[in-house]
Enzyme design. Structure first.
Site, PDB file in Angstrom:
ATOM      1  N   ASP A  44       0.730  -1.282  -0.135  1.00 26.71           N
ATOM      2  CA  ASP A  44       0.066  -0.127  -0.023  1.00 26.71           C
ATOM      3  C   ASP A  44       0.810   1.405  -0.067  1.00 26.71           C
ATOM      4  OD1 ASP A  44      -2.134  -1.527   0.055  1.00 26.71           O
ATOM      5  OD2 ASP A  44      -2.634  -1.424   2.091  1.00 26.71           O
ATOM      6  N   GLU A 110      -5.208   9.863   4.277  1.00 20.90           N
ATOM      7  CA  GLU A 110      -5.742  10.939   5.036  1.00 20.90           C
ATOM      8  C   GLU A 110      -4.789  12.147   5.254  1.00 20.90           C
ATOM      9  OE1 GLU A 110      -2.757   8.424   6.637  1.00 20.90           O
ATOM     10  OE2 GLU A 110      -4.837   7.624   6.933  1.00 20.90           O
ATOM     11  N   ASP A 140      -4.237  13.821  20.981  1.00 22.24           N
ATOM     12  CA  ASP A 140      -3.052  13.621  19.957  1.00 22.24           C
ATOM     13  C   ASP A 140      -3.226  14.345  18.660  1.00 22.24           C
ATOM     14  OD1 ASP A 140      -1.751  12.299  22.058  1.00 22.24           O
ATOM     15  OD2 ASP A 140      -2.190  10.357  21.166  1.00 22.24           O
TER      16      ASP A 140
END
Length: 211
Positions: A44, A110, A140
């Site tokens: 990926d 993302e 976070d």
């Protein structure tokens, strides 16, 4: 319906020399510029990196890594034979754009904001199309994911995936806050109220520091 077979090919990934003879045996010409197709030899991460280097050029993955959800479940021989015959189909995936401090990062999976110091939480506020999303959030950071990337970092936070829209997940927040799936046209604005933080995308080694 058969498509025009690609002829000019760039090989991207690890140990591409392993597949050079096989690729050439199917009539493809290896080039360094103006390719019709990028053959990604790896997993990926190889596909994501190839899209960053060759944005918009069609890509196909040939699995070399154990982690390759985007790889066709066929042998390299079968994949190349299908391409050479023009019998392949194509799928388009949306990408997501993050902007900060005059820089732009593009993600297939993302775009995220993350604390720059692992021992220090980030404080931030969010609005969606100009509408504030509650109060200041401590944690976070947050992840804004595409459907393609919803099975990656987004799923590790939310234990869920989605097929349409963009996903907003809050990473390790001090108070429970549900993730959201928004319209693909929505604009998410984040203001850091206490950093340091950084803006990042996919596996891109470059990130943008945020005060």
């Amino acid at each position: 319906m058969p498509q025009t077979p690609p002829s000019r090919v760039v090989l991207s990934g690890h140990s591409v020399e392993e597949i050079v003879p096989l690729v050439q045996s199917h009539g493809f010409t290896l080039v360094e510029s103006d390719p019709d197709l990028i053959i990604c030899h790896g997993g990926d991460g190889t596909l994501i990196g190839a899209e960053r280097e060759w944005p918009g050029v069609p890509k196909v993955s040939i699995q070399r890594s154990d982690v390759c959800k985007a790889c066709p479940r066929h042998t390299p021989e079968a994949i190349l034979k299908t391409l050479a015959a023009g019998e392949h189909t194509s799928t388009e995936h949306m990408k997501i754009r993050g902007e900060a401090r005059g820089e732009t990062l593009i993600g297939i999976n993302e775009v995220l904001i993350h604390n720059a110091q692992v021992t220090s939480a980030v404080r931030y506020v969010v609005d969606i199309d100009g509408v504030p999303l509650g109060h200041e959030i401590i944690g976070d950071g947050l992840v804004v994911a595409t459907p393609f990337g919803s099975s990656a970092y987004f799923r590790s936070i939310t234990n869920s995936t989605f097929l349409v829209g963009i996903g907003l997940a809050f990473n390790n927040s001090t108070e429970p806050i549900d993730h959201l799936v928004l319209s693909p046209d929505d604009v998410i604005r984040v203001r850091i109220t206490r950093g340091p933080a950084l803006l990042a995308s996919d596996n891109n080694p470059h990130h943008v520091p945020l005060d």
